[in-house]
Enzyme design. Structure first.
Site, PDB file in Angstrom:
ATOM      1  N   LYS A   1       0.238  -7.555  12.940  1.00  0.00           N
ATOM      2  CA  LYS A   1      -0.782  -6.628  12.450  1.00  0.00           C
ATOM      3  C   LYS A   1      -2.058  -6.883  13.242  1.00  0.00           C
ATOM      4  O   LYS A   1      -2.529  -8.017  13.306  1.00  0.00           O
ATOM      5  CB  LYS A   1      -1.003  -6.830  10.953  1.00  0.00           C
ATOM      6  CG  LYS A   1      -1.909  -5.776  10.341  1.00  0.00           C
ATOM      7  CD  LYS A   1      -1.960  -5.856   8.825  1.00  0.00           C
ATOM      8  CE  LYS A   1      -2.793  -4.688   8.293  1.00  0.00           C
ATOM      9  NZ  LYS A   1      -2.873  -4.678   6.826  1.00  0.00           N
TER      10      LYS A   1
ATOM     11  N   GLU B   1      -1.367 -28.797  27.363  1.00  0.00           N
ATOM     12  CA  GLU B   1      -2.623 -29.300  26.781  1.00  0.00           C
ATOM     13  C   GLU B   1      -2.426 -30.602  25.985  1.00  0.00           C
ATOM     14  O   GLU B   1      -3.392 -31.160  25.470  1.00  0.00           O
ATOM     15  CB  GLU B   1      -3.250 -28.231  25.888  1.00  0.00           C
ATOM     16  CG  GLU B   1      -3.859 -27.067  26.663  1.00  0.00           C
ATOM     17  CD  GLU B   1      -5.033 -27.486  27.543  1.00  0.00           C
ATOM     18  OE1 GLU B   1      -5.755 -28.432  27.183  1.00  0.00           O
ATOM     19  OE2 GLU B   1      -5.214 -26.852  28.604  1.00  0.00           O
TER      20      GLU B   1
ATOM     21  N   THR C   1       0.815  -1.214   0.000  1.00  0.00           N
ATOM     22  CA  THR C   1       0.000   0.000   0.000  1.00  0.00           C
ATOM     23  C   THR C   1       0.845   1.260   0.000  1.00  0.00           C
ATOM     24  O   THR C   1       0.439   2.289  -0.531  1.00  0.00           O
ATOM     25  CB  THR C   1      -0.930  -0.018   1.232  1.00  0.00           C
ATOM     26  OG1 THR C   1      -1.844  -1.089   1.062  1.00  0.00           O
ATOM     27  CG2 THR C   1      -1.709   1.266   1.390  1.00  0.00           C
TER      28      THR C   1
ATOM     29  N   THR D   1       1.662  -4.210   4.245  1.00  0.00           N
ATOM     30  CA  THR D   1       1.562  -4.439   5.698  1.00  0.00           C
ATOM     31  C   THR D   1       0.999  -5.818   6.048  1.00  0.00           C
ATOM     32  O   THR D   1       1.188  -6.291   7.169  1.00  0.00           O
ATOM     33  CB  THR D   1       0.675  -3.362   6.358  1.00  0.00           C
ATOM     34  OG1 THR D   1      -0.629  -3.416   5.779  1.00  0.00           O
ATOM     35  CG2 THR D   1       1.282  -1.982   6.207  1.00  0.00           C
ATOM     36  N   ASP D   2       0.318  -6.460   5.087  1.00  0.00           N
ATOM     37  CA  ASP D   2      -0.378  -7.707   5.451  1.00  0.00           C
ATOM     38  C   ASP D   2       0.566  -8.813   5.910  1.00  0.00           C
ATOM     39  O   ASP D   2       0.204  -9.614   6.772  1.00  0.00           O
ATOM     40  CB  ASP D   2      -1.223  -8.201   4.263  1.00  0.00           C
ATOM     41  CG  ASP D   2      -2.428  -7.299   4.030  1.00  0.00           C
ATOM     42  OD1 ASP D   2      -2.743  -6.471   4.909  1.00  0.00           O
ATOM     43  OD2 ASP D   2      -3.057  -7.407   2.958  1.00  0.00           O
TER      44      ASP D   2
ATOM     45  N   TYR E   1      -8.305   0.209  -3.093  1.00  0.00           N
ATOM     46  CA  TYR E   1      -7.291   0.814  -3.968  1.00  0.00           C
ATOM     47  C   TYR E   1      -6.405  -0.310  -4.530  1.00  0.00           C
ATOM     48  O   TYR E   1      -6.561  -1.483  -4.172  1.00  0.00           O
ATOM     49  CB  TYR E   1      -6.440   1.810  -3.161  1.00  0.00           C
ATOM     50  CG  TYR E   1      -5.847   1.162  -1.935  1.00  0.00           C
ATOM     51  CD1 TYR E   1      -4.646   0.465  -2.003  1.00  0.00           C
ATOM     52  CD2 TYR E   1      -6.517   1.179  -0.711  1.00  0.00           C
ATOM     53  CE1 TYR E   1      -4.130  -0.184  -0.898  1.00  0.00           C
ATOM     54  CE2 TYR E   1      -6.006   0.532   0.398  1.00  0.00           C
ATOM     55  CZ  TYR E   1      -4.812  -0.137   0.297  1.00  0.00           C
ATOM     56  OH  TYR E   1      -4.313  -0.793   1.377  1.00  0.00           O
TER      57      TYR E   1
HETATM   58  C1  SIN Z   1      -1.023  -2.973   2.806  1.00  0.00           C
HETATM   59  O1  SIN Z   1       0.099  -2.772   2.379  1.00  0.00           O
HETATM   60  O2  SIN Z   1      -1.443  -2.289   3.787  1.00  0.00           O
HETATM   61  C2  SIN Z   1      -1.974  -3.996   2.262  1.00  0.00           C
HETATM   62  C3  SIN Z   1      -1.563  -4.623   0.997  1.00  0.00           C
HETATM   63  C4  SIN Z   1      -0.306  -5.413   1.109  1.00  0.00           C
HETATM   64  O3  SIN Z   1      -0.026  -5.997   2.156  1.00  0.00           O
HETATM   65  O4  SIN Z   1       0.416  -5.482   0.105  1.00  0.00           O
END
Ligand code: SIN
Length: 354
Positions: A190, A311, A37, A117-118, A51
C-alpha cells in the site's frame, strides 16, 4: 393446445435450458468476506475519511453488483467482520484453513477475499505461502466506503470475481486486484494513505490489468508460492512471536529489549538504507541472537535487496537478510520459517526461495 401455444412452450423450454447450460459453464467462485472499507459505511455520500469500516455483510456486497451473476456462480461467506488493522495471526490461520478446505472441493474454481486495504499486503503474502492449491485466490478491497460517490468497491469486486474465475489466473499465486490492476501478493504494497490507486509493486511492477471483463497478464513472479511451498498450517492454531523494530536517527534499543523480554522468537530490523544498524541498536541485536532470537535485517526503504554481509557482517553475527521483502512481509516469512526450523542458514535459504 394450439400450434402457436406449443411452439411457444418449446421456445421457452429451449431458452430455459440454454440459460441453465450457460450458468453451468460459469466458474464457481466463493467470496470470503473479512470486513474493511469495501464493507464500510460513511455518514454521507461525500464521506471518504472518518467512516466506519466493516459494516456491510457479504450478501449485501454481492447484491450490490448484480453483474457478478454474468461472470460466475457466486457464493458468499462472512468469515470475519473487522477493520484490517485488527487482523491477527489467528485470523490468518482460520482464513488459510478455510481457503484450503474450499479449494480442495472440485466444485470451487476460485476464491475472492474481501479485505481492508491497510493489511491486504500481509494477508496476501501469508496466503501466498500457505494456500495449497494452484486455483486462483484474489484479495480485493476498496479505498472508498460503500456509501461514497464513485465507491470503488463494486468495480473492484466485479474484477476480482472475474479474475478468480479465469483460467489465466491459475498458478499465479495469491493476487491482489484493485483499480483495474493485478498485483502479486509477494510484492504488492500500500503506497498512499487514501487514493484509489494506492496499491503498487514498486520497481518490480504489477502483473497485469483487468480490462474489458478479462485479465491481461504481462509478467509473473518466479519466487515459489502456494502449491509449491513447504509450509503446512493445517494443524497450527498459533505462530511464533516475531516483532519489528524500526531504525531511525537518534535510535535506541528500548523496544527491541522489550520484545525480547516479552518472548519474541524472532526480530525483524527495519533498518535505514540497506538495512544498516545503528551503534545504539546493534549490541541489542547481537545479544538477542546469542540468546537464541532469530534476527532478520530488512529495510524501511521499500525497494531493493538487503545485501548479505553488506551493512553488517551477517555470517559472523549469524543474522539473516530479508532479500527484497519489506519488514511486514519478512515478519510473515520468519514466523512460518520458525514453525519448521531455528537454523539461521536454513532460514536464509527460505528468504531466497520465497
Ligand atoms: C481500508 O479498507 O481501506 C481501510 C480500513 C481497513 O484496512 O480495514
Amino acid at each position: 393446445m394450439t400450434t402457436f401455444a406449443s411452439a411457444l412452450a418449446v421456445c421457452t423450454a429451449l431458452l430455459t435450458s440454454a440459460a441453465a447450460f450457460a450458468q453451468d459453464k460459469l466458474p464457481n467462485v466463493t467470496i470470503l468476506a473479512t470486513g474493511g472499507t469495501i464493507a464500510g459505511t460513511g455518514a454521507t455520500s461525500t464521506t471518504t475519511v472518518g467512516y466506519t469500516a466493516a459494516k456491510v455483510g457479504v450478501e449485501r456486497l454481492i447484491e450490490a453488483v448484480p453483474e457478478l451473476k454474468k461472470v460466475a456462480n457466486v457464493k458468499g461467506e462472512q468469515v470475519f467482520q473487522i477493520a484490517s488493522e485488527n487482523m491477527t495471526n489467528e485470523h490468518w490461520l482460520t482464513l488459510a484453513k478455510r481457503v484450503n478446505t474450499l479449494l480442495a472441493q472440485p466444485d470451487v474454481d476460485g476464491i475472492v477475499i474481501t479485505h481492508g486495504t491497510d493489511t491486504i499486503e500481509e494477508t496476501a503474502y501469508f496466503l501466498n505461502l500457505t494456500v495449497k492449491s494452484t486455483k486462483p485466490v484474489v484479495i480485493v478491497g476498496a479505498m472508498r466506503p460503500s456509501t461514497a460517490i464513485s465507491a470503488d468497491g463494486p468495480i473492484n469486486l466485479y474484477n476480482a470475481v472475474t479474475l478468480a474465475g479465469s483460467k489465466d489466473a491459475v498458478g499465479k499465486g495469491v493476487l491482489v486486484s484493485l483499480n483495474d490492476q493485478i498485483n502479486a501478493g509477494r510484492d504488492v504494497t500500500k503506497a498512499n494513505t487514501s487514493t484509489a490507486d494506492t496499491f503498487r509493486t514498486p520497481e518490480l511492477g504489477f502483473l497485469g490489468y483487468m480490462q474489458d471483463n478479462k485479465p491481461h497478464f504481462y509478467r509473473q513472479v518466479i519466487r515459489k508460492h502456494t502449491a509449491e511451498t513447504e509450509f503446512d498450517i493445517s494443524k497450527l492454531d498459533s505462530l511464533p512471536q516475531v516483532d519489528i523494530v524500526y531504525g531511525y536517527a537518534n535510535n535506541n534499543r528500548i523496544a527491541l529489549d522489550a520484545f525480547v523480554k516479552a518472548g519474541a522468537k524472532g526480530i525483524i530490523h527495519a533498518g535505514v538504507g540497506d538495512g544498516s544498524l545503528s551503534n545504539a541498536m546493534k549490541p541489542g541485536l547481537v545479544e538477542a541472537r546469542k540468546a537464541g532470537v532469530l534476527i532478520v535485517r530488512s529495510s524501511r526503504v521499500g525497494n531493493g535487496i538487503v545485501a548479505r554481509n553488506g551493512e553488517a557482517n551477517d555470517d559472523e553475527l549469524d543474522f539473516v537478510v530479508s532479500d527484497t521483502l519489506n519488514p511486514q512481509k519478512a515478519r510473515i516469512l520468519l514466523m512460518l520459517a520458525l514453525t519448521k526450523t531455528t537454523d539461521s542458514k536454513a532460514i536464509q535459504k527460505l528468504f531466497y526461495t520465497y
